[in-house]
Design an enzyme around this catalytic site. Structure first.
Site, PDB file in Angstrom:
ATOM      1  N   ASP A  27       0.550  -1.178   0.265  1.00  0.00           N
ATOM      2  CA  ASP A  27       0.194   0.010  -0.063  1.00  0.00           C
ATOM      3  C   ASP A  27       0.877   1.404  -0.259  1.00  0.00           C
ATOM      4  O   ASP A  27       1.648   1.507   0.754  1.00  0.00           O
ATOM      5  CB  ASP A  27      -0.252  -0.204   0.921  1.00  0.00           C
ATOM      6  CG  ASP A  27      -1.792   1.025   1.211  1.00  0.00           C
ATOM      7  OD1 ASP A  27      -1.783   1.153   0.038  1.00  0.00           O
ATOM      8  OD2 ASP A  27      -2.652   1.061   1.933  1.00  0.00           O
TER       9      ASP A  27
ATOM     10  N   HIS B 206       3.618   3.729  -9.220  1.00  0.00           N
ATOM     11  CA  HIS B 206       3.086   2.311  -8.999  1.00  0.00           C
ATOM     12  C   HIS B 206       4.481   1.663 -10.278  1.00  0.00           C
ATOM     13  O   HIS B 206       4.529   0.498  -9.751  1.00  0.00           O
ATOM     14  CB  HIS B 206       1.576   2.260 -10.149  1.00  0.00           C
ATOM     15  CG  HIS B 206       0.489   2.604  -9.647  1.00  0.00           C
ATOM     16  ND1 HIS B 206       0.573   1.861  -8.432  1.00  0.00           N
ATOM     17  CD2 HIS B 206      -0.318   3.095 -10.368  1.00  0.00           C
ATOM     18  CE1 HIS B 206      -0.793   1.865  -8.265  1.00  0.00           C
ATOM     19  NE2 HIS B 206      -1.308   2.921  -8.943  1.00  0.00           N
TER      20      HIS B 206
ATOM     21  N   LEU C  20      11.798 -20.109  -3.304  1.00  0.00           N
ATOM     22  CA  LEU C  20      10.965 -19.373  -2.520  1.00  0.00           C
ATOM     23  C   LEU C  20       9.305 -19.384  -3.659  1.00  0.00           C
ATOM     24  O   LEU C  20       9.911 -19.621  -4.629  1.00  0.00           O
ATOM     25  CB  LEU C  20      11.764 -18.308  -3.154  1.00  0.00           C
ATOM     26  CG  LEU C  20      10.889 -17.007  -2.395  1.00  0.00           C
ATOM     27  CD1 LEU C  20       9.765 -16.761  -0.722  1.00  0.00           C
ATOM     28  CD2 LEU C  20      10.631 -15.544  -2.745  1.00  0.00           C
TER      29      LEU C  20
END
Length: 245
Positions: free
Chosen positions: A23, A40, A134
């Protein structure tokens, strides 16, 4: 007579699964007099830093909230930028993800994505499916309530077809109908930018997750912030409803 050294206490383990609500891109840009799209772009780079940091810090599963089902309400230019960034990073980073042993998967409703984006997602998932260093999950066009309703609908269809007796339905069977049933539930949920809410993210899965809210905006998030959140996680007493002794 020599004495063996006293055993040292083991370091608390890192959480197996970390989920992050990314956020603050828009506020980061606004505070610098930049358009939201630049936030962004910078935030997309923070994704790379979080993946690298997770690998180095011993996290085995990382789930990132990339685009919610509510985000389609944003201005068309902003959505176009976000989709363009998704295309760019899927193309640019796929080789590196494969080389570094990162498995990539996407959860969420895919029907609204264009065919070229769907093809990029499917290619990335296929190429990295066997990687184990991962497990990176990106939530795209995702909503926690919608995921639960989807699971309930699939189970209802099975019950109507006679393949499932309602009495056999339990939490484990329900979880099998979620987007990624093999993923362990998150141990730690991080949200950046100072907001303290869940925003419809992984509502079923975070039932016992520890929550950490950071004041840093997502574009400024780095390995140090992830490390600090992990340290806070390790300091907590997780009882899962039991009494601490």
């Amino acid at each position: 007579m020599s004495h063996a050294p006293a055993p040292q206490p083991a370091d608390p383990p890192s959480p197996l699964h970390v989920a992050i609500i990314m956020d603050g891109n828009g506020r980061w840009a606004r505070s610098r007099g930049l358009p939201r799209t630049e936030g962004h772009r910078k935030g997309a780079e923070a994704v790379r830093a979080s993946v690298t940091g997770a690998v180095r810090l011993g996290v085995s599963h990382l789930t990132l909230f990339g685009f919610s089902s509510e985000n389609w309400r944003r201005p068309a230019e902003e959505i176009s930028t976000l989709m363009g960034l998704l295309r760019f990073y899927l193309r640019r980073d796929l080789d590196e993800l494969a080389r570094e042993g990162v498995r990539l998967r996407v959860i969420g409703e895919r029907s609204r994505f264009t065919p070229d984006i769907l093809s990029l997602i499917e290619t990335a998932e296929r190429r990295t499916a066997a990687n184990t260093r991962l497990d990176l999950t990106i939530a795209l066009n995702y909503g926690g309530r919608a995921e639960i309703v989807r699971a309930a609908r699939r189970l209802a269809d099975r019950a109507v077809a006679g393949d499932l007796a309602p009495a056999d339905l339990d939490e484990s069977r329900f979880a099998e109908e979620l987007y990624a049933p093999d993923l362990p539930d998150p141990d730690l949920l991080i949200r950046t930018s100072g907001e303290q809410r869940i925003s419809n993210f992984l509502l079923w899965q975070i039932a016992y997750a520890e929550l950490v809210f950071l004041d840093v905006a997502w574009p400024d998030f780095g390995e140090g912030h992830l490390s600090a959140a992990l340290e806070e996680f390790r300091a907590r007493d997780r009882r899962f409803g039991a009494v601490s002794v």
